[in-house]
Design a protein around this motif. Structure first.
Motif, PDB file in Angstrom:
ATOM      1  N   ASP A 225       2.774  59.569  75.873  1.00 55.74           N
ATOM      2  CA  ASP A 225       2.877  59.173  74.467  1.00 55.74           C
ATOM      3  C   ASP A 225       3.097  57.658  74.358  1.00 55.74           C
ATOM      4  OD1 ASP A 225       2.713  60.074  71.848  1.00 55.74           O
ATOM      5  OD2 ASP A 225       4.888  60.169  71.618  1.00 55.74           O
TER       6      ASP A 225
ATOM      7  N   TYR B  94       7.803  57.511  68.884  1.00 54.32           N
ATOM      8  CA  TYR B  94       8.592  58.749  68.974  1.00 54.32           C
ATOM      9  C   TYR B  94       9.560  58.704  70.159  1.00 54.32           C
ATOM     10  CZ  TYR B  94       4.970  60.140  65.761  1.00 54.32           C
ATOM     11  OH  TYR B  94       4.134  60.180  64.671  1.00 54.32           O
TER      12      TYR B  94
ATOM     13  N   THR C 166       2.412  58.803  52.249  1.00 52.51           N
ATOM     14  CA  THR C 166       1.204  59.439  51.694  1.00 52.51           C
ATOM     15  C   THR C 166       1.226  60.896  52.137  1.00 52.51           C
ATOM     16  OG1 THR C 166      -0.118  57.429  51.697  1.00 52.51           O
ATOM     17  CG2 THR C 166      -1.328  59.480  51.810  1.00 52.51           C
TER      18      THR C 166
ATOM     19  N   HIS D  83       1.688  53.999  53.302  1.00 51.49           N
ATOM     20  CA  HIS D  83       1.304  54.696  54.522  1.00 51.49           C
ATOM     21  C   HIS D  83      -0.154  55.122  54.361  1.00 51.49           C
ATOM     22  CE1 HIS D  83       5.654  55.735  55.884  1.00 51.49           C
ATOM     23  NE2 HIS D  83       5.490  54.468  55.594  1.00 51.49           N
TER      24      HIS D  83
ATOM     25  N   HIS E 158       6.006  62.484  70.752  1.00 53.94           N
ATOM     26  CA  HIS E 158       5.308  63.213  69.688  1.00 53.94           C
ATOM     27  C   HIS E 158       5.132  64.655  70.141  1.00 53.94           C
ATOM     28  CE1 HIS E 158       1.689  64.520  67.360  1.00 53.94           C
ATOM     29  NE2 HIS E 158       2.396  63.960  66.395  1.00 53.94           N
TER      30      HIS E 158
ATOM     31  N   ALA F 280      -4.561  57.524  65.269  1.00 46.87           N
ATOM     32  CA  ALA F 280      -4.108  56.327  64.550  1.00 46.87           C
ATOM     33  C   ALA F 280      -4.678  55.043  65.166  1.00 46.87           C
ATOM     34  CB  ALA F 280      -2.582  56.283  64.534  1.00 46.87           C
TER      35      ALA F 280
ATOM     36  N   LYS G  36      -2.105  51.622  70.599  1.00 45.43           N
ATOM     37  CA  LYS G  36      -2.061  51.238  69.174  1.00 45.43           C
ATOM     38  C   LYS G  36      -1.698  49.750  69.044  1.00 45.43           C
ATOM     39  CE  LYS G  36       0.576  54.949  67.757  1.00 45.43           C
ATOM     40  NZ  LYS G  36       1.175  55.946  66.839  1.00 45.43           N
TER      41      LYS G  36
ATOM     42  N   ARG H  66      -1.758  58.833  61.779  1.00 46.04           N
ATOM     43  CA  ARG H  66      -2.776  59.881  61.848  1.00 46.04           C
ATOM     44  C   ARG H  66      -2.562  60.914  60.758  1.00 46.04           C
ATOM     45  NH1 ARG H  66      -2.697  64.526  66.244  1.00 46.04           N
ATOM     46  NH2 ARG H  66      -1.185  65.223  64.688  1.00 46.04           N
ATOM     47  N   GLY H  67      -1.284  61.267  60.483  1.00 45.83           N
ATOM     48  CA  GLY H  67      -0.991  62.393  59.588  1.00 45.83           C
ATOM     49  C   GLY H  67      -0.863  63.663  60.402  1.00 45.83           C
ATOM     50  N   ASP H  68      -0.173  64.634  59.822  1.00 45.66           N
ATOM     51  CA  ASP H  68      -0.013  65.923  60.504  1.00 45.66           C
ATOM     52  C   ASP H  68      -1.186  66.832  60.193  1.00 45.66           C
ATOM     53  OD1 ASP H  68       2.396  65.638  61.928  1.00 45.66           O
ATOM     54  OD2 ASP H  68       3.507  65.736  60.046  1.00 45.66           O
TER      55      ASP H  68
HETATM   56  P1  FAD Z   1      -1.254  59.141  66.805  1.00 41.57           P
HETATM   57  O1  FAD Z   1      -0.726  57.842  67.241  1.00 41.57           O
HETATM   58  O2  FAD Z   1      -2.729  59.261  66.593  1.00 41.57           O
HETATM   59  O3  FAD Z   1      -0.782  60.227  67.875  1.00 41.57           O
HETATM   60  C1  FAD Z   1      -0.928  61.617  67.633  1.00 41.57           C
HETATM   61  C2  FAD Z   1      -0.911  62.374  68.953  1.00 41.57           C
HETATM   62  O4  FAD Z   1      -2.123  62.140  69.660  1.00 41.57           O
HETATM   63  C3  FAD Z   1       0.206  61.959  69.900  1.00 41.57           C
HETATM   64  O5  FAD Z   1       0.630  63.107  70.600  1.00 41.57           O
HETATM   65  C4  FAD Z   1      -0.465  60.979  70.853  1.00 41.57           C
HETATM   66  O6  FAD Z   1       0.191  60.938  72.104  1.00 41.57           O
HETATM   67  C5  FAD Z   1      -1.855  61.565  70.943  1.00 41.57           C
HETATM   68  N1  FAD Z   1      -2.919  60.589  71.155  1.00 41.57           N
HETATM   69  C6  FAD Z   1      -3.064  59.365  70.586  1.00 41.57           C
HETATM   70  N2  FAD Z   1      -4.220  58.797  70.972  1.00 41.57           N
HETATM   71  C7  FAD Z   1      -4.833  59.694  71.786  1.00 41.57           C
HETATM   72  C8  FAD Z   1      -6.085  59.710  72.495  1.00 41.57           C
HETATM   73  N3  FAD Z   1      -6.925  58.673  72.460  1.00 41.57           N
HETATM   74  N4  FAD Z   1      -6.381  60.806  73.210  1.00 41.57           N
HETATM   75  C9  FAD Z   1      -5.548  61.882  73.276  1.00 41.57           C
HETATM   76  N5  FAD Z   1      -4.360  61.916  72.646  1.00 41.57           N
HETATM   77  C10 FAD Z   1      -4.021  60.846  71.905  1.00 41.57           C
HETATM   78  N6  FAD Z   1       2.841  61.757  57.982  1.00 41.57           N
HETATM   79  C11 FAD Z   1       2.241  61.830  56.770  1.00 41.57           C
HETATM   80  O7  FAD Z   1       1.461  62.781  56.528  1.00 41.57           O
HETATM   81  N7  FAD Z   1       2.483  60.893  55.798  1.00 41.57           N
HETATM   82  C12 FAD Z   1       3.300  59.831  56.002  1.00 41.57           C
HETATM   83  O8  FAD Z   1       3.483  59.013  55.094  1.00 41.57           O
HETATM   84  C13 FAD Z   1       3.958  59.723  57.264  1.00 41.57           C
HETATM   85  N8  FAD Z   1       4.794  58.696  57.544  1.00 41.57           N
HETATM   86  C14 FAD Z   1       5.375  58.593  58.794  1.00 41.57           C
HETATM   87  C15 FAD Z   1       6.198  57.492  59.095  1.00 41.57           C
HETATM   88  C16 FAD Z   1       6.798  57.379  60.352  1.00 41.57           C
HETATM   89  C17 FAD Z   1       7.687  56.202  60.651  1.00 41.57           C
HETATM   90  C18 FAD Z   1       6.576  58.394  61.341  1.00 41.57           C
HETATM   91  C19 FAD Z   1       7.241  58.297  62.678  1.00 41.57           C
HETATM   92  C20 FAD Z   1       5.764  59.478  61.056  1.00 41.57           C
HETATM   93  C21 FAD Z   1       5.143  59.586  59.796  1.00 41.57           C
HETATM   94  N9  FAD Z   1       4.284  60.646  59.487  1.00 41.57           N
HETATM   95  C22 FAD Z   1       3.680  60.731  58.250  1.00 41.57           C
HETATM   96  C23 FAD Z   1       4.048  61.709  60.469  1.00 41.57           C
HETATM   97  C24 FAD Z   1       2.815  61.428  61.361  1.00 41.57           C
HETATM   98  O9  FAD Z   1       1.647  61.407  60.579  1.00 41.57           O
HETATM   99  C25 FAD Z   1       2.771  62.539  62.405  1.00 41.57           C
HETATM  100  O10 FAD Z   1       3.849  62.435  63.282  1.00 41.57           O
HETATM  101  C26 FAD Z   1       1.445  62.718  63.142  1.00 41.57           C
HETATM  102  O11 FAD Z   1       1.463  64.003  63.767  1.00 41.57           O
HETATM  103  C27 FAD Z   1       1.157  61.679  64.210  1.00 41.57           C
HETATM  104  O12 FAD Z   1       0.867  60.473  63.663  1.00 41.57           O
HETATM  105  P2  FAD Z   1       0.675  59.163  64.596  1.00 41.57           P
HETATM  106  O13 FAD Z   1       0.226  58.085  63.707  1.00 41.57           O
HETATM  107  O14 FAD Z   1       1.844  58.956  65.451  1.00 41.57           O
HETATM  108  O15 FAD Z   1      -0.579  59.677  65.475  1.00 41.57           O
END
Ligand code: FAD
Length: 318
Positions: A193, A180, A51, A95, A184, A145, A200, A125-127
Motif C-alpha cells: 500500500d 492509510y 464527495t 474531494h 487500505h 487515484a 501517487k 478513488r472512492g469506495d
Molecule cells: P487508491 O489510492 O486508488 O487505492 C485503492 C486501493 O488500490 C489500495 O488498496 C491500493 O493499495 C490499491 N492500488 C492503488 N494503485 C494500484 C495499482 N496500480 N494496482 C493495484 N492496486 C493498486 N471516499 C469518498 O467516497 N468520498 C470522499 O470524499 C472521501 N474522502 C476521503 C478522505 C480521506 C482523507 C481518506 C483517507 C479517504 C476518503 N475516502 C472518500 C475514502 C476513499 O475513497 C477509499 O478509502 C477508497 O477505497 C480508496 O481511495 P484511494 O484514493 O486511497 O484509492
C-alpha cells in the motif's frame, strides 16, 4: 492558498483543519454553516468537503414494481466549496473521485474549480457502491487515484484530455491524496500500500491526509516507513473522535482499523452516548497533543457534519 504554502507559512506551528460532508439533497446549506461557524475561531486555513458516491434508490411504482434510479444523496461539493471560500475567506478543498465519473466529467469539475479560484483538490478513488463488493470504475473513468492525480497534474501543465494543449491556460492545483496508517482494506500488505502511495506522490501528489487511526504509534510507524521509501511530502493525520457506542463495531467494520483496548474499555463503561462523546473528545485531545508534540503540520478532524465535539477538542488545543 495551497495547503503546502499554508504549511510553509506556519513555520512549524501545527494548524487546525477539518472535513465536512455536504447536506443531504434538499436540505438547507445553513445547517452546514451552523456547524462551521463555531470552528472558525480556531482559524482553519482550509476546510475539506467530501464527495459522495452515487447510489441506487428504488421507487415504488404502485403496481407492485420498483423503479431503480441512480442518485447522489449528498451533491453540491464544488458549490459548497465556492460558498465557503466566499463566506469565510478560507480555502475549501473539494474531494474529487474516480468512482462514478468519466475522465471528461472530471475535467469539467476541475475546470469549474479552477474558474472558482479553488487551489487545492483531494484526489481519491472512492469506495465501491453500496451494492458492490469491489470498486468498479465506470466506463471511461479512472481505476486508481494515481490516474486521477496524473490527470490533474496534466491539467497543471495545460494538457487537457484528447491532446488539447492550452499551456497559456493551465491550472495550478495543489493535490492531496489519501494514506492509510493501518493499510487500505484491499491492499495485500502495508508495504504494498505504501508503494502505491509513493506512486501517487510520484504522479504529482503534494501532500497526504491519513485515514482515521486511534493509536498514534500506527501513525508514527507509517510516517517513518513512508519516509524510508522516499515519500517526502507533508503527511497530515486525520482524527475522528468516537461519538457513539456503535462506533466500536462500525469503525473497524467500515474502515478496517483497530481500536486500542484502553479506548474500548472506556467506551464500554459509558452509560449513554453523551458519556461516549466525552470519552471520544478526551481521547482525541490526548492523541492530538502527542501528535502536535511530534511536530505534525496539521491536525485534521473528521467532523461528520457535527461541530460540538470538534470545538471541544480544538478549544483544548488551539
Ligand atoms: P487508491 O489510492 O486508488 O487505492 C485503492 C486501493 O488500490 C489500495 O488498496 C491500493 O493499495 C490499491 N492500488 C492503488 N494503485 C494500484 C495499482 N496500480 N494496482 C493495484 N492496486 C493498486 N471516499 C469518498 O467516497 N468520498 C470522499 O470524499 C472521501 N474522502 C476521503 C478522505 C480521506 C482523507 C481518506 C483517507 C479517504 C476518503 N475516502 C472518500 C475514502 C476513499 O475513497 C477509499 O478509502 C477508497 O477505497 C480508496 O481511495 P484511494 O484514493 O486511497 O484509492
Amino acid at each position: 492558498m495551497k495547503v503546502t504554502d499554508h504549511i510553509k507559512h506556519s513555520k512549524g506551528k501545527t494548524l487546525f483543519s477539518f472535513e465536512i460532508i455536504p447536506p443531504q439533497k434538499g436540505r438547507n446549506i445553513q445547517e452546514l454553516y451552523n456547524n462551521i461557524d463555531p470552528l472558525m475561531e480556531f482559524n482553519p486555513p482550509f476546510i475539506d468537503v467530501t464527495t459522495s458516491r452515487e447510489e441506487y434508490v428504488y421507487i415504488d411504482k404502485g403496481d407492485g414494481l420498483l423503479d431503480r434510479k441512480i442518485t447522489r444523496m449528498r451533491p453540491g461539493t464544488v458549490g459548497i466549496c465556492a460558498s465557503i471560500q466566499h463566506k469565510y475567506n478560507v480555502d475549501a478543498i473539494p474531494h474529487v473521485l474516480c468512482g462514478g465519473f468519466t475522465k471528461e466529467e472530471t475535467e469539467y469539475v476541475l475546470v469549474d474549480c479552477h474558474y472558482l479560484g479553488i487551489q487545492n483538490v483531494m484526489a481519491l478513488r472512492g469506495d465501491a457502491m453500496s451494492h458492490e463488493k469491489y470498486f468498479k470504475a465506470c466506463a471511461g473513468g479512472h481505476e486508481y487515484a494515481t490516474e486521477l492525480v496524473a490527470q490533474i497534474q496534466n491539467l497543471n501543465t495545460g494538457k487537457y484530455l484528447h491532446d488539447v494543449i492550452e499551456s497559456e491556460h493551465k491550472s495550478d492545483f495543489c493535490i492531496g491524496v489519501a494514506g492509510y496508517p493501518e493499510k487500505h482494506m484491499e491492499a495485500p500488505s502495508l508495504q504494498t500500500d505504501l508503494r502505491r502511495l509513493k506512486e501517487k506522490v510520484d504522479a504529482g501528489a503534494d501532500y497526504v491526509v491519513t485515514q482515521m487511526f486511534f493509536d498514534n504509534n500506527k501513525f508514527f510507524e507509517f510516517v517513518k516507513a513512508a519516509k524510508a521509501i522516499g515519500i517526502n511530502v507533508p503527511i497530515i493525520p486525520g482524527i475522528k473522535p468516537i461519538a457513539v457506542k456503535r462506533h466500536l463495531q462500525l469503525l473497524p467494520q467500515v474502515f478496517k482499523i483497530d481500536l486500542p483496548e484502553e479506548l474500548i474499555v472506556e467506551v464500554e463503561k459509558c452509560k449513554d452516548n453523551k458519556a461516549v462523546r466525552q470519552v471520544g473528545i478526551e481521547w482525541a485531545i490526548k492523541q492530538s497533543r502527542e501528535l502536535r508534540e511530534a511536530g505534525v503540520p496539521v491536525l485534521h478532524y473528521y467532523s461528520m457534519g457535527k461541530s460540538d465535539n470538534i470545538k471541544a477538542i480544538a478549544s483544548a488545543l488551539f
